[in-house]
Design an enzyme around this catalytic site. Structure first.
Site, PDB file in Angstrom:
ATOM      1  N   GLY A 117      42.620  41.361  37.344  1.00 15.00           N
ATOM      2  CA  GLY A 117      43.421  42.633  37.467  1.00 15.00           C
ATOM      3  C   GLY A 117      43.831  42.973  35.753  1.00 15.00           C
ATOM      4  O   GLY A 117      43.648  42.086  35.098  1.00 15.00           O
TER       5      GLY A 117
ATOM      6  N   ALA B 188      47.032  36.775  29.290  1.00 12.64           N
ATOM      7  CA  ALA B 188      47.707  35.618  29.408  1.00 12.64           C
ATOM      8  C   ALA B 188      48.774  35.393  28.430  1.00 12.64           C
ATOM      9  O   ALA B 188      49.786  34.659  28.714  1.00 12.64           O
ATOM     10  CB  ALA B 188      46.532  34.296  29.005  1.00 12.64           C
TER      11      ALA B 188
ATOM     12  N   LYS C  39      35.205  47.833  32.152  1.00 10.37           N
ATOM     13  CA  LYS C  39      36.290  48.250  31.499  1.00 10.37           C
ATOM     14  C   LYS C  39      36.198  47.494  30.322  1.00 10.37           C
ATOM     15  O   LYS C  39      36.824  48.078  29.301  1.00 10.37           O
ATOM     16  CB  LYS C  39      37.530  47.915  32.458  1.00 10.37           C
ATOM     17  CG  LYS C  39      37.981  46.610  32.583  1.00 10.37           C
ATOM     18  CD  LYS C  39      38.586  45.748  31.820  1.00 10.37           C
ATOM     19  CE  LYS C  39      38.699  44.309  32.041  1.00 10.37           C
ATOM     20  NZ  LYS C  39      39.277  43.527  30.961  1.00 10.37           N
TER      21      LYS C  39
END
Length: 330
Positions: free
Chosen positions: A135, A139, A190
């Site tokens: 999703g 980080a 994506k």
């Protein structure tokens, strides 16, 4: 419950800290000794997070035997390494585990999704289930405990809920989903669109152009995913439009940064000559382009980015071609 995170890079470190924050028994296994020592001795990972102090109970080891007696194994490695890691860990595992995949992409040769790779490579006797934890998440923000929402995806919702409950806290919220095909396809494609967003920015195009690219890119993502068996509604969720937005707009995105380099040079050559990082969208573009061509799926943005990356075409010419395509209904 014993949890081992495989990978001492940025995402492995950040996810392990979430688990330690949640008072879970968690250890990082990494093969980069400098990173492991930095985490183990100094509770830092300055290679990825300069100046950030990690949880004092976060620990790491380069001894693969830490996987013995593990109940859950979290694979935080690039897509190209997942197959190798599966083969490495199986002799050490002493009981069946839930494998949590965090990679977003396709196998570079077979073009399989990551859960397919893990299913093929793991002995069924060593595997309880595969859950993808994916999703809109960087980080660099998670390690600083900035608010983040992701999805635990598995056909078996009971396994997805186990991972959801392990990770969820006041800054890291996890939803669950059973649409494995749609979710894993969305978070991989994506990255291709994020390359395009970086290219558009590097060429000096504005917000209008990037908004159009992201919107038409989302349509392209959904078209491909549904053709592969995914659910269209998934593309309106965290793994679809959510991950698309963050990857297309954030300075933390390696795919956006790679596209920016390409756009500024109006050529992919400087990227190929200098890049040393894992940029998942580059390999994903090749995989999706070839699969779409084979199956007759219309992927105009992916096609033009493929031409930039692999056929040496100028991004400016490719954008002109996109803008002058046959007019059609949205």
């Amino acid at each position: 419950m014993k949890i081992v995170v495989i990978g001492s890079g940025s995402w492995g470190t950040a996810l392990a800290q979430v688990l330690v924050d949640n008072h879970k028994d968690c250890m990082i296994y990494g093969n980069n000794l400098d990173e492991v020592v930095d985490i183990h001795l100094y509770h830092r990972n300055d290679k990825y997070f300069p100046g950030v102090n990690l949880h004092t109970k976060l620990d790491a080891s380069n001894d693969i035997q830490v996987l013995k007696d593990a109940d859950i194994v979290i694979m935080s490695v690039p897509t190209g390494a997942v197959e190798t890691v599966c083969n490495q860990i199986q002799p050490v595992l002493t009981k069946p585990v839930i494998v949590v995949n965090t990679a977003k992409g396709f196998h570079p040769v077979t073009h399989e999704r990551m859960s397919q790779v893990i299913t093929r490579c793991m002995d069924p006797d060593k595997l309880v289930d595969i859950v993808s934890l994916i999703g809109p998440s960087h980080a660099e923000e998670v390690v600083r405990r900035m608010l983040t929402t992701v999805n635990a995806v598995c056909e078996n919702l009971d396994s997805a809920k186990i991972i959801q409950e392990l990770f969820s806290n006041e800054y890291f919220r996890v939803y669950h989903s059973s649409d494995v095909i749609g979710s894993e396809t969305a978070v991989a494609i994506k990255n291709i669109i994020a390359l395009g967003s970086g290219i558009a920015t590097g060429l000096g195009l504005g917000d209008n152009a990037r908004a159009g690219l992201m919107t038409r890119g989302l349509a392209e993502m959904a078209r491909y995913g549904v053709a592969m068996g995914g659910e269209e509604k998934t593309y309106m969720g965290l793994c679809g439009v959510g991950d698309l937005i963050v990857t297309c707009t954030s300075v933390h995105s390696r795919n956006f940064q790679a596209g920016l380099t390409i756009g500024q040079a109006n050529s992919a050559k400087p990227f190929w000559d200098t890049n040393t990082k894992t940029v998942e969208g580059v390999k994903a573009c090749e995989a999706v382009y070839k699969e779409a061509l084979k199956l007759g799926i219309d992927m105009p943005i992916t096609t033009e980015i493929y031409r930039v990356l692999y056929e040496g075409e100028q991004p400016s010419e490719c954008i002109l071609r996109l803008m002058t395509r046959e007019l059609k209904h949205e």
